[in-house]
Design a protein around this motif. Structure first.
Motif, PDB file in Angstrom:
ATOM      1  N   PRO A   1     -33.621 -36.319 -21.681  1.00 20.36           N
ATOM      2  CA  PRO A   1     -33.887 -35.017 -22.372  1.00 20.36           C
ATOM      3  C   PRO A   1     -35.467 -34.757 -22.745  1.00 20.36           C
ATOM      4  CG  PRO A   1     -32.249 -36.309 -23.297  1.00 20.36           C
ATOM      5  CD  PRO A   1     -32.917 -37.240 -22.435  1.00 20.36           C
ATOM      6  N   CYS A   2     -35.907 -33.705 -22.417  1.00 19.81           N
ATOM      7  CA  CYS A   2     -37.157 -33.456 -22.775  1.00 19.81           C
ATOM      8  C   CYS A   2     -37.116 -32.025 -23.078  1.00 19.81           C
ATOM      9  CB  CYS A   2     -38.103 -33.734 -21.650  1.00 19.81           C
ATOM     10  SG  CYS A   2     -39.882 -33.590 -22.257  1.00 19.81           S
ATOM     11  N   ALA A   3     -38.062 -31.241 -23.922  1.00 23.37           N
ATOM     12  CA  ALA A   3     -38.023 -29.990 -24.034  1.00 23.37           C
ATOM     13  C   ALA A   3     -39.286 -29.654 -24.586  1.00 23.37           C
ATOM     14  CB  ALA A   3     -36.883 -29.464 -25.124  1.00 23.37           C
TER      15      ALA A   3
ATOM     16  N   ASP B   1     -24.749 -32.526 -19.423  1.00 28.67           N
ATOM     17  CA  ASP B   1     -23.491 -33.029 -19.095  1.00 28.67           C
ATOM     18  C   ASP B   1     -23.084 -33.468 -17.524  1.00 28.67           C
ATOM     19  OD1 ASP B   1     -20.623 -33.731 -18.731  1.00 28.67           O
ATOM     20  OD2 ASP B   1     -19.815 -32.703 -20.329  1.00 28.67           O
ATOM     21  N   PRO B   2     -23.172 -34.685 -17.126  1.00 26.67           N
ATOM     22  CA  PRO B   2     -23.045 -34.931 -15.566  1.00 26.67           C
ATOM     23  C   PRO B   2     -21.856 -34.296 -14.762  1.00 26.67           C
ATOM     24  CG  PRO B   2     -22.669 -36.829 -16.930  1.00 26.67           C
ATOM     25  CD  PRO B   2     -22.884 -35.737 -17.868  1.00 26.67           C
ATOM     26  N   GLU B   3     -20.856 -33.868 -15.755  1.00 31.79           N
ATOM     27  CA  GLU B   3     -19.657 -33.197 -15.116  1.00 31.79           C
ATOM     28  C   GLU B   3     -19.717 -31.620 -15.115  1.00 31.79           C
ATOM     29  OE1 GLU B   3     -17.045 -34.975 -13.723  1.00 31.79           O
ATOM     30  OE2 GLU B   3     -18.250 -36.730 -14.328  1.00 31.79           O
ATOM     31  N   LYS B   4     -20.801 -31.275 -15.915  1.00 33.04           N
ATOM     32  CA  LYS B   4     -20.846 -29.596 -16.037  1.00 33.04           C
ATOM     33  C   LYS B   4     -22.133 -29.183 -15.672  1.00 33.04           C
ATOM     34  CE  LYS B   4     -17.250 -29.679 -19.577  1.00 33.04           C
ATOM     35  NZ  LYS B   4     -16.900 -29.749 -21.107  1.00 33.04           N
ATOM     36  N   MET B   5     -23.201 -29.917 -15.159  1.00 30.75           N
ATOM     37  CA  MET B   5     -24.412 -29.325 -14.974  1.00 30.75           C
ATOM     38  C   MET B   5     -24.423 -28.268 -14.242  1.00 30.75           C
ATOM     39  SD  MET B   5     -27.776 -32.041 -14.017  1.00 30.75           S
ATOM     40  CE  MET B   5     -29.499 -31.241 -14.145  1.00 30.75           C
ATOM     41  N   PRO B   6     -24.980 -27.014 -14.460  1.00 32.71           N
ATOM     42  CA  PRO B   6     -25.182 -26.061 -13.744  1.00 32.71           C
ATOM     43  C   PRO B   6     -25.718 -26.637 -12.371  1.00 32.71           C
ATOM     44  CG  PRO B   6     -25.895 -25.327 -16.090  1.00 32.71           C
ATOM     45  CD  PRO B   6     -25.529 -26.920 -15.797  1.00 32.71           C
ATOM     46  N   ALA B   7     -25.259 -25.857 -11.341  1.00 34.46           N
ATOM     47  CA  ALA B   7     -25.936 -25.958  -9.974  1.00 34.46           C
ATOM     48  C   ALA B   7     -27.405 -25.707  -9.880  1.00 34.46           C
ATOM     49  CB  ALA B   7     -25.117 -25.266  -9.036  1.00 34.46           C
ATOM     50  N   ASP B   8     -27.984 -24.602 -10.159  1.00 37.57           N
ATOM     51  CA  ASP B   8     -29.246 -24.092 -10.307  1.00 37.57           C
ATOM     52  C   ASP B   8     -30.115 -25.025 -11.165  1.00 37.57           C
ATOM     53  OD1 ASP B   8     -28.380 -23.331 -12.665  1.00 37.57           O
ATOM     54  OD2 ASP B   8     -29.514 -21.483 -12.548  1.00 37.57           O
TER      55      ASP B   8
ATOM     56  N   LEU C   1     -37.260 -25.247 -16.403  1.00 40.48           N
ATOM     57  CA  LEU C   1     -37.017 -24.420 -17.728  1.00 40.48           C
ATOM     58  C   LEU C   1     -36.613 -23.145 -17.406  1.00 40.48           C
ATOM     59  CD1 LEU C   1     -40.662 -25.177 -19.470  1.00 40.48           C
ATOM     60  CD2 LEU C   1     -38.361 -26.193 -20.090  1.00 40.48           C
ATOM     61  N   LEU C   2     -36.984 -22.469 -16.488  1.00 38.73           N
ATOM     62  CA  LEU C   2     -36.321 -21.246 -16.188  1.00 38.73           C
ATOM     63  C   LEU C   2     -34.689 -21.329 -15.901  1.00 38.73           C
ATOM     64  CD1 LEU C   2     -38.870 -19.528 -13.839  1.00 38.73           C
ATOM     65  CD2 LEU C   2     -38.312 -18.807 -15.920  1.00 38.73           C
ATOM     66  N   ALA C   3     -34.517 -22.319 -15.312  1.00 39.66           N
ATOM     67  CA  ALA C   3     -32.920 -22.613 -14.958  1.00 39.66           C
ATOM     68  C   ALA C   3     -32.337 -22.938 -16.501  1.00 39.66           C
ATOM     69  CB  ALA C   3     -32.781 -23.819 -14.000  1.00 39.66           C
ATOM     70  N   ARG C   4     -32.965 -23.498 -17.298  1.00 42.51           N
ATOM     71  CA  ARG C   4     -32.326 -23.967 -18.430  1.00 42.51           C
ATOM     72  C   ARG C   4     -31.949 -22.570 -19.254  1.00 42.51           C
ATOM     73  NH1 ARG C   4     -35.422 -28.584 -21.300  1.00 42.51           N
ATOM     74  NH2 ARG C   4     -35.189 -30.388 -19.910  1.00 42.51           N
ATOM     75  N   GLU C   5     -33.202 -21.644 -19.144  1.00 47.01           N
ATOM     76  CA  GLU C   5     -33.107 -20.356 -19.842  1.00 47.01           C
ATOM     77  C   GLU C   5     -32.232 -19.518 -19.382  1.00 47.01           C
ATOM     78  OE1 GLU C   5     -34.407 -17.960 -22.829  1.00 47.01           O
ATOM     79  OE2 GLU C   5     -35.197 -19.728 -22.258  1.00 47.01           O
ATOM     80  N   ALA C   6     -31.676 -19.888 -18.056  1.00 52.33           N
ATOM     81  CA  ALA C   6     -30.539 -18.595 -17.623  1.00 52.33           C
ATOM     82  C   ALA C   6     -29.257 -18.996 -18.256  1.00 52.33           C
ATOM     83  CB  ALA C   6     -30.826 -19.040 -16.230  1.00 52.33           C
ATOM     84  N   HIS C   7     -28.996 -19.967 -18.776  1.00 51.88           N
ATOM     85  CA  HIS C   7     -27.876 -20.525 -19.587  1.00 51.88           C
ATOM     86  C   HIS C   7     -28.177 -20.424 -20.844  1.00 51.88           C
ATOM     87  CE1 HIS C   7     -26.254 -21.434 -15.401  1.00 51.88           C
ATOM     88  NE2 HIS C   7     -27.501 -21.819 -15.252  1.00 51.88           N
TER      89      HIS C   7
END
Length: 925
Positions: free
Chosen positions: A769-771, A865-872, A849-855
């Motif tokens: 994790p890093c932000a 979460d390795p089972e639910k990590m968004p594809a983008d 960061l943009l992919a995170r922001e989209a969610h």
């Protein structure tokens, strides 16, 4: 509930009259279901059975059958749509006479009488969240015996409290060992006549138990008296049928605790079990908890699986023996040489507990020897492998007794298996009085005297196999020229949890070698003692250990001392769970590390793949991090080695919580908007960063202190901070009471852009994790931060390369990462980056960061979460790894092993400049 408690509940259920209406609920209750769960099933709220039974989602579908229709009812349960919809793992049908069940996951079945179903309780342990192995399911007897012995032990102490005191605890433990032997002997024809001991106690002791202790005492007396001496000793005729056992098991005092009627009943029930089923591999580690007040609360949770123990023993020496057997084929001379070699092998466990490693080593060697004898046409030949070659040290006297007893039982069972009952019985009694398990502190005893490599030690003169001295035992059973293999699972104990005596143990071993020994795990003492032992004779020592001695600062303290003795790591098994019988298979994360001074050209690294299969890699050298590569030690340093931005600590409040605020506490301060803007900042630690938790802090600079103190609600909190610090036992904290408005340690102005990394995070995520935190947020001391750093640094932190580096060199808390700026970031090997490299990595960081922001508003915990990590987001990380890894080697790495090997190679080159490693070490200290 643990396995032993479940067995007791199931056994109680089977003994009660069968109640068709109540059985399903009582069965589920025996496996730990709470009253509220049972109530919901009774009401139908959670019971979805379509056959009039009881269906618990994800667990079991139970139906009571009409008389004689159990098989048909089980088939109906299997075909039931409700069973499928509820994803039930088990189906169970009974009519109170017959009992049948099936595990739908693997197809295994149980079919028995109703009264016998407790014998199969291990089959159903997954209902209680306890993961099981086949060996346990096939040997449920050991848990049943442990459960009953525990009940007897507790009941006896109720009526004989003196036997539980320090003064008589040894006698109580010795009494229990005698009982176990009697139960085993009467069911295996060691005593003539099945059930001799139990039947004699039942026949000769009064139903009110008034003389039960006297009857048992006479039996013990008989077994310590030779036949020719019995008349003179006054042995009664009814006890004369017991053989002379000797070996110290029945010598000395034959005093027996007094029995209540309940205790007598427990004793007879224990005798009613089939003790031919005893498995010394398992039984010893379980029964030792019976006599330990601290362990009894977790009774049955200390089972160690044979496959795990063989992870140590196979590469230590058993694989080599099997290879030599394969090479020998049917060649009589080669087979004889191998048998002669095996007869001289010593296996030494200096933390032997109840003897699991020794028992399994003995049984495996007997199996190889039996194959040799068969090939040579000598199938009934007496064994050449003496029990006295299986040496051990154990701190607790009862565990030491059980270790000897387990080895004796293992010897008899092997003789029975490989030579037949007649020969096994003919040579079993009387027991030898030789003492090969020593009771004492392994870190204070001289291992060379207990397991002398050349057969020149001083023999311990003792008539009592079961009376170990608590001081140094010096023993010598002739075995000139044999090999010695050291193994075991010593106590781990990090520095925080060590007692004063354990600290003294480590001081005796390390105090004269290094000043920094106090941070070492307790298990480090066994490695150092093994290395010292190896200075006197070629040997290999393999221990199960916490992986923390191969990570972080402990590496630089312990391993140079080991390597200086001429030892190398010859094989290792990287981190895995050392499972036990706790619910949900709780277990500590361990590694296996083997050291030797008879240096071998090929070293072996074992690891578990994602499919939980063991993979083997043969290498030239294994370093202290259990990675293929030179014996390099990564030392913490304040100097950044790769031109990265500086990573610093967060801010440490030391305020008693008075400067920190939950969201609902901010309005209570009654601040106007200007005051809020001036004094209230967002506060970010590990939990806030990962889980999106919102917290605030009061942030007061020296310049605006006076104004803050004029606000009553804030001034009250400042005063509380001052009082808190003045009460501290630390001088530095008391000194900062003069500045109670500010955090004790301040690392930022409060106006920087921050790249933030948690100190502790889960290893289950594929990326650290890093932000980014915008100006104004205040970092807690639970995170590290890069202040106003270029964005390409984020691309490095969240890379897979950095993930594997941190996993290797930083400390882990169980399996969780414990990040370190001086050990993980400052040492991170990075090739020289061009401006184009930095631009490419900056773009990769922006994409992440943009992919995170989209969610938004998903948290770090949600997104990673390795089972639910968004594809983008996963794609953005893959792209980042692609760019970075091409900078390193021009392509993607094949796996994490290759990544680590490259990183250690780079680190070696980074520290190869004159005095660079020494400089880093000086800076760290």
């Amino acid at each position: 509930m643990n396995a032993v408690e479940i067995e007791a509940a199931i056994s109680d259920l089977a003994q009660q009259p069968f109640d068709p209406a109540e059985f399903p609920y009582a069965f589920l209750e025996a496996f730990g279901n709470k009253a509220t769960t049972i109530k919901r099933l009774r009401s139908g709220a959670s019971n979805k059975s379509d056959l009039g039974g009881v269906l618990q989602t994800n667990n079991i579908h139970i139906a009571v059958a009409d008389g004689g229709a159990v098989t048909q009812t089980l088939e109906a349960l299997k075909a039931s749509p409700a069973t499928s919809r509820a994803k039930a793992r088990f189906i169970l049908a009974t009519d109170g006479v017959d009992f049948e069940a099936e595990d739908l996951e693997n197809g295994e079945t149980v079919a028995c009488t109703y009264e016998a179903f407790p014998d199969h309780f291990g089959f159903f342990l997954p209902l209680a969240g306890i993961s099981t192995v086949k060996q346990l399911r096939d040997s449920s007897f050991d848990i049943r015996a442990t459960s009953r012995l525990n009940r007897l032990y507790v009941e006896l102490l109720k009526d004989n409290p003196d036997w539980g005191t320090e003064h008589q605890r040894h006698e109580m433990n010795h009494f229990m060992a005698r009982l176990i032997f009697c139960f085993f002997a009467e069911d295996t024809d060691i005593f003539s006549g099945s059930g001799l001991f139990t039947d004699t106690v039942a026949r000769m002791s009064a139903r009110d138990s008034a003389n039960t202790h006297e009857v048992i005492s006479e039996i013990f007396h008989a077994m310590n008296t030779k036949q020719a001496e019995r008349a003179a000793a006054g042995i009664p005729r009814w006890a004369d049928g017991f053989p002379y056992v000797n070996g110290g098991l029945f010598s000395g005092s034959v005093e027996v605790p007094r029995f209540s009627k309940i205790a007598r009943s427990y004793l007879l029930h224990i005798g009613g079990l089939d003790w031919t089923q005893i498995n010394p591999d398992i039984f010893g580690s379980m029964i030792q908890a019976v006599a330990d007040d601290e362990e009894r609360g977790s009774l049955g949770m200390h089972y160690t699986s044979v496959p795990n123990i063989l992870k140590v023993l196979n590469p230590l020496f058993l694989d080599d023996l099997r290879e030599k057997l394969e090479e020998a084929g049917d060649n009589p001379r080669k087979l004889l040489n191998l048998r002669n070699r095996m007869a001289k092998i010593r296996v030494f466990d200096p933390a032997c507990g109840s003897g699991n490693f020794l028992v399994i080593a003995y049984k495996q060697m007997r199996a190889i020897e039996a194959d040799i004898n068969q090939r040579r046409g000598e199938p009934n030949r007496p064994t050449d492998i003496p029990l006295t070659n299986f040496r051990g040290i154990e701190l607790r006297d009862f565990s030491a007794e059980i270790a000897r007893l387990a080895l004796i039982i293992a010897e008899y069972q092997c003789d029975l298996l490989y030579r037949g009952k007649k020969l096994a019985l003919a040579e079993f009694l009387p027991l030898d009085s030789e003492n090969w398990i020593t009771c004492g502190n392994a870190l204070r005893l001289d291992w060379l005297s207990i397991c002398p490599p050349t057969g020149t030690g001083v023999k311990l003169h003792a008539d009592d196999l079961f009376e170990s001295p608590l001081d140094q035992a010096q023993i010598d059973f002739e075995n000139e020229g044999g090999e010695t293999y050291i193994c075991g699972n010593p106590p781990y104990l990090g520095s925080t949890w060590q007692t004063k005596e354990q600290k003294q143990d480590l001081d005796r071993i390390f105090g004269s070698r290094t000043k920094t020994w106090k941070t070492l795990d307790y298990v480090a003492g066994w490695f150092m003692k093994a290395a010292d032992y190896g200075l006197h004779t070629p040997t290999v020592a393999a221990f199960v250990t916490t992986n923390s001695i191969c990570q972080g600062q402990q590496v630089s303290i312990l391993w140079p001392l080991i390597f200086d003795t001429g030892h190398e790591i010859v094989f290792a098994h990287t981190s895995f769970k050392w499972a036990n019988l706790a619910s949900y298979n709780a277990g500590v994360t361990v590694a296996i590390v083997a050291i030797a001074n008879n240096l071998q050209s090929t070293k072996k690294i074992y690891s578990l793949s994602n499919a939980n299969q063991t993979a083997l890699k043969e290498v030239d050298t294994i370093n202290a991090y259990l990675v293929a590569g030179k014996n390099i030690i990564v030392c913490p340093t304040d100097r950044i080695m790769s031109g990265l931005s500086k990573m610093d600590n967060g801010n440490k409040p030391v305020d008693g919580g008075h400067l920190l605020l939950e969201p609902d506490e901010v309005p209570i301060l009654l601040l106007n908007e200007e005051e809020k803007s001036l004094f209230i900042r967002r506060y970010v630690g590990s939990q806030e960063l990962i889980n999106g938790r919102l917290r605030y802090c009061i942030w007061i600079t020296d310049a605006n202190r006076e104004r803050a103190e004029n606000i009553p609600s804030i001034n009250r909190r400042i005063a509380l901070v001052r009082d808190e610090r003045l009460r501290s036992t630390k001088k530095m904290t008391r000194d900062t009471a003069e500045r109670p408005h500010a955090f004790q340690q301040v690392r930022q102005t409060g106006d920087e852009t921050l790249l933030v990394v948690p100190r502790v995070s889960s290893e289950n995520r594929d990326y650290l994790p890093c932000a980014i935190m915008e100006p104004g947020a205040i970092m807690s001391d639970k995170v590290f931060a890069l202040y106003d750093a270029p964005l390409w640094n984020l691309a490095l932190i969240v890379s897979r390369l950095h993930w594997v580096w941190i996993g290797a060199v930083c400390v882990r808390l169980e399996m969780r990462f414990s990040y370190s700026n001086t050990l993980g970031w400052n040492t991170f090997p990075v090739p020289t980056l061009t401006e184009k490299n930095k631009a490419d990595l900056t773009r990769c960081a922006e994409n992440i960061l943009l992919a995170r922001e989209a969610h938004f508003p998903a948290t770090i915990a949600d997104l990673y979460d390795p089972e639910k990590m968004p594809a983008d987001l996963r794609h953005a990380h893959e792209q980042n790894d692609e760019v970075l890894e091409r900078i390193y080697i021009g392509r993607r790495f094949k796996n994490d092993t290759e990544r680590l090997e490259k990183l250690f190679d780079l680190y070696t080159k980074m520290t190869a400049t004159p005095n660079s490693a020494a400089k880093a070490k000086r800076e760290a200290s």
